[in-house]
Design an enzyme around this catalytic site. Structure first.
Site, PDB file in Angstrom:
ATOM      1  N   GLY A  92      -9.783 -27.083  14.218  1.00 57.44           N
ATOM      2  CA  GLY A  92      -8.489 -27.338  14.841  1.00 57.44           C
ATOM      3  C   GLY A  92      -7.879 -28.670  14.456  1.00 57.44           C
ATOM      4  O   GLY A  92      -8.266 -29.299  13.486  1.00 57.44           O
ATOM      5  N   HIS A 124      -3.739 -29.300   9.954  1.00 60.82           N
ATOM      6  CA  HIS A 124      -2.824 -30.011   9.061  1.00 60.82           C
ATOM      7  C   HIS A 124      -2.507 -29.092   7.890  1.00 60.82           C
ATOM      8  O   HIS A 124      -3.022 -27.954   7.827  1.00 60.82           O
ATOM      9  CB  HIS A 124      -3.439 -31.348   8.610  1.00 60.82           C
ATOM     10  CG  HIS A 124      -4.834 -31.216   8.065  1.00 60.82           C
ATOM     11  ND1 HIS A 124      -5.118 -30.563   6.882  1.00 60.82           N
ATOM     12  CD2 HIS A 124      -6.028 -31.622   8.554  1.00 60.82           C
ATOM     13  CE1 HIS A 124      -6.413 -30.599   6.670  1.00 60.82           C
ATOM     14  NE2 HIS A 124      -7.004 -31.224   7.667  1.00 60.82           N
ATOM     15  N   GLY A 184      -3.494 -28.974   4.969  1.00 58.81           N
ATOM     16  CA  GLY A 184      -4.662 -28.493   4.214  1.00 58.81           C
ATOM     17  C   GLY A 184      -5.159 -27.169   4.789  1.00 58.81           C
ATOM     18  O   GLY A 184      -5.395 -26.195   4.061  1.00 58.81           O
ATOM     19  N   HIS A 185      -5.306 -27.121   6.132  1.00 61.22           N
ATOM     20  CA  HIS A 185      -5.737 -25.867   6.780  1.00 61.22           C
ATOM     21  C   HIS A 185      -4.736 -24.749   6.489  1.00 61.22           C
ATOM     22  O   HIS A 185      -5.110 -23.616   6.208  1.00 61.22           O
ATOM     23  CB  HIS A 185      -5.790 -26.036   8.304  1.00 61.22           C
ATOM     24  CG  HIS A 185      -6.825 -27.001   8.790  1.00 61.22           C
ATOM     25  ND1 HIS A 185      -6.511 -28.141   9.489  1.00 61.22           N
ATOM     26  CD2 HIS A 185      -8.168 -26.980   8.707  1.00 61.22           C
ATOM     27  CE1 HIS A 185      -7.604 -28.787   9.816  1.00 61.22           C
ATOM     28  NE2 HIS A 185      -8.633 -28.115   9.350  1.00 61.22           N
ATOM     29  N   GLY A 239     -11.832 -25.798   2.371  1.00 56.06           N
ATOM     30  CA  GLY A 239     -11.186 -26.849   1.579  1.00 56.06           C
ATOM     31  C   GLY A 239     -12.225 -27.614   0.767  1.00 56.06           C
ATOM     32  O   GLY A 239     -13.330 -27.898   1.236  1.00 56.06           O
ATOM     33  N   GLN A 247     -20.132 -29.144   1.861  1.00 58.68           N
ATOM     34  CA  GLN A 247     -20.125 -28.037   2.820  1.00 58.68           C
ATOM     35  C   GLN A 247     -19.917 -26.703   2.088  1.00 58.68           C
ATOM     36  O   GLN A 247     -20.573 -25.704   2.392  1.00 58.68           O
ATOM     37  CB  GLN A 247     -19.003 -28.258   3.833  1.00 58.68           C
ATOM     38  CG  GLN A 247     -18.721 -27.069   4.726  1.00 58.68           C
ATOM     39  CD  GLN A 247     -17.794 -27.412   5.881  1.00 58.68           C
ATOM     40  OE1 GLN A 247     -18.235 -27.952   6.871  1.00 58.68           O
ATOM     41  NE2 GLN A 247     -16.520 -27.113   5.764  1.00 58.68           N
ATOM     42  N   SER A 280      -6.995 -34.852   6.591  1.00 62.92           N
ATOM     43  CA  SER A 280      -8.158 -34.651   7.453  1.00 62.92           C
ATOM     44  C   SER A 280      -7.696 -34.815   8.894  1.00 62.92           C
ATOM     45  O   SER A 280      -6.831 -35.660   9.172  1.00 62.92           O
ATOM     46  CB  SER A 280      -9.214 -35.716   7.145  1.00 62.92           C
ATOM     47  OG  SER A 280     -10.147 -35.795   8.198  1.00 62.92           O
ATOM     48  N   SER A 281      -8.272 -34.019   9.779  1.00 60.77           N
ATOM     49  CA  SER A 281      -7.913 -34.157  11.198  1.00 60.77           C
ATOM     50  C   SER A 281      -8.279 -35.560  11.690  1.00 60.77           C
ATOM     51  O   SER A 281      -7.690 -36.065  12.638  1.00 60.77           O
ATOM     52  CB  SER A 281      -8.652 -33.114  12.029  1.00 60.77           C
ATOM     53  OG  SER A 281      -8.398 -31.838  11.501  1.00 60.77           O
ATOM     54  N   ARG A 282      -9.262 -36.176  11.056  1.00 57.23           N
ATOM     55  CA  ARG A 282      -9.720 -37.501  11.498  1.00 57.23           C
ATOM     56  C   ARG A 282      -8.761 -38.619  11.087  1.00 57.23           C
ATOM     57  O   ARG A 282      -8.904 -39.749  11.569  1.00 57.23           O
ATOM     58  CB  ARG A 282     -11.116 -37.792  10.960  1.00 57.23           C
ATOM     59  CG  ARG A 282     -12.200 -36.947  11.620  1.00 57.23           C
ATOM     60  CD  ARG A 282     -13.597 -37.402  11.236  1.00 57.23           C
ATOM     61  NE  ARG A 282     -14.624 -36.814  12.075  1.00 57.23           N
ATOM     62  CZ  ARG A 282     -15.378 -35.766  11.745  1.00 57.23           C
ATOM     63  NH1 ARG A 282     -15.218 -35.169  10.573  1.00 57.23           N
ATOM     64  NH2 ARG A 282     -16.295 -35.307  12.576  1.00 57.23           N
TER      65      ARG A 282
END
Ligand code: PAF
Length: 287
Positions: free
Chosen positions: A31, A34, A36-37, A148, A154, A186-188
């Site tokens: 979740g 952004h 990218g997702h 991604g 990963q 990145s969500s971060r």
């Protein structure tokens, strides 16, 4: 777009949609979506997938005790709007109790490729990822799953896992999506202060510089890594976790760039740990 919270309802709904010749596409996420997702959703749709299922689940199993599970950014209403606008057909948003009704007794653990890079800095992280992705694959039973390439390790872990366990799903890695100054989405990134955010563009600059050096004929790994280290260290708020040059398939350390080689890095800005990478391709041009 249908929003579903339980495994049983999702299974029922997908059984109705899963028609002859249909290809179920799956975009697993944590979740705080952004671009990218959303680009993963677009690729799934361009590949002809229907339905495109997206999951949003912040998986506690893949966070270490000192990591940011509690404060990981969450905004389901915003995510719901973005997912729908991107063309997601089914949004799966299980609670932690739905995914882990009791302490989990089974873990999926991929060896070797997880000993290095982020696996070394975040012990147990990839077991958490492999376990939740296995559960999600069991639940959704996708034909294709989209990840991604920012999370390069990963993707390798998931590929190896699906190959070793004969999971009938094709793993599709999609290009890194970047902000205008090159910072990987990145969500971060929302954790970064304005000054950290400004300095974080150095990661992209270091990767582009490495590509340029390889294009110009540099093949010595130590030279490439040292140049990236110096560039990043020139930003006072950057604290390097690792900068590594590894075989793009096995992720084993390499000393020279004789075939496609991954330059991967993890760097802290304040408390925020950012990762990025590029695959360096040696060509005869410039030798
Ligand atoms: O990349 C992520 O967002 C997560 O690691 C994933 C694949 C959704 C598993 O929790």
């Amino acid at each position: 777009m249908r929003v579903i919270e339980t495994i049983s309802e999702l299974r029922r709904h997908l059984a109705e949609l899963r028609g002859k010749g249909r290809r179920v596409g799956f975009v697993p996420t944590m979740g705080y979506l952004h671009d990218g997702h959303l680009s993963l959703v677009r690729t799934a749709k361009n590949n002809g997938c229907f339905p495109v299922v997206m999951s949003i689940f912040v998986n506690p199993l893949q966070f270490g005790p000192q990591e940011d599970f509690e404060r990981y950014p969450r905004d389901l209403e915003r995510d719901r709007r973005l997912a729908e606008a991107a063309g997601v057909d089914v949004l799966f948003v299980p609670s932690t109790e739905e995914m882990y009704p009791r302490p989990i007794r089974t873990r999926v653990s991929v060896r070797d490729v997880t000993d290095r890079l982020c696996g070394r800095s975040r012990p147990g992280h990839f077991d958490g990822v492999a376990t939740v992705v296995t559960k999600l694959f069991q639940i959704v039973q996708p034909d294709q799953a989209f990840f991604g390439a920012k999370d390069y390790q990963q993707v390798q872990v998931v590929r190896i896992m699906t190959e070793d366990l004969n999971m009938p799903v094709e793993i599709v890695a999609c290009p890194i999506y970047r902000e205008p100054d090159g910072l990987a989405m990145s969500s971060r990134n929302v954790y970064l202060s304005p000054e950290e955010r400004k300095q974080a563009s150095v990661l992209y600059e270091a990767l582009r510089d490495a590509e340029e050096r390889v294009r110009n004929g540099e093949r010595k790994g130590a030279v490439i890594v040292q140049a990236a280290r110096e560039k990043i260290a020139s930003r006072p708020l950057a604290r390097i976790d690792y900068i590594s040059l590894v075989d793009a398939d096995t992720l084993e350390d390499v000393e020279s760039i004789d075939k496609p080689t991954l330059l991967a890095l993890a760097v802290f800005f304040g408390k925020t740990r950012l990762i990025d990478n590029t695959v360096l391709i040696p060509t005869t041009i410039g030798r």
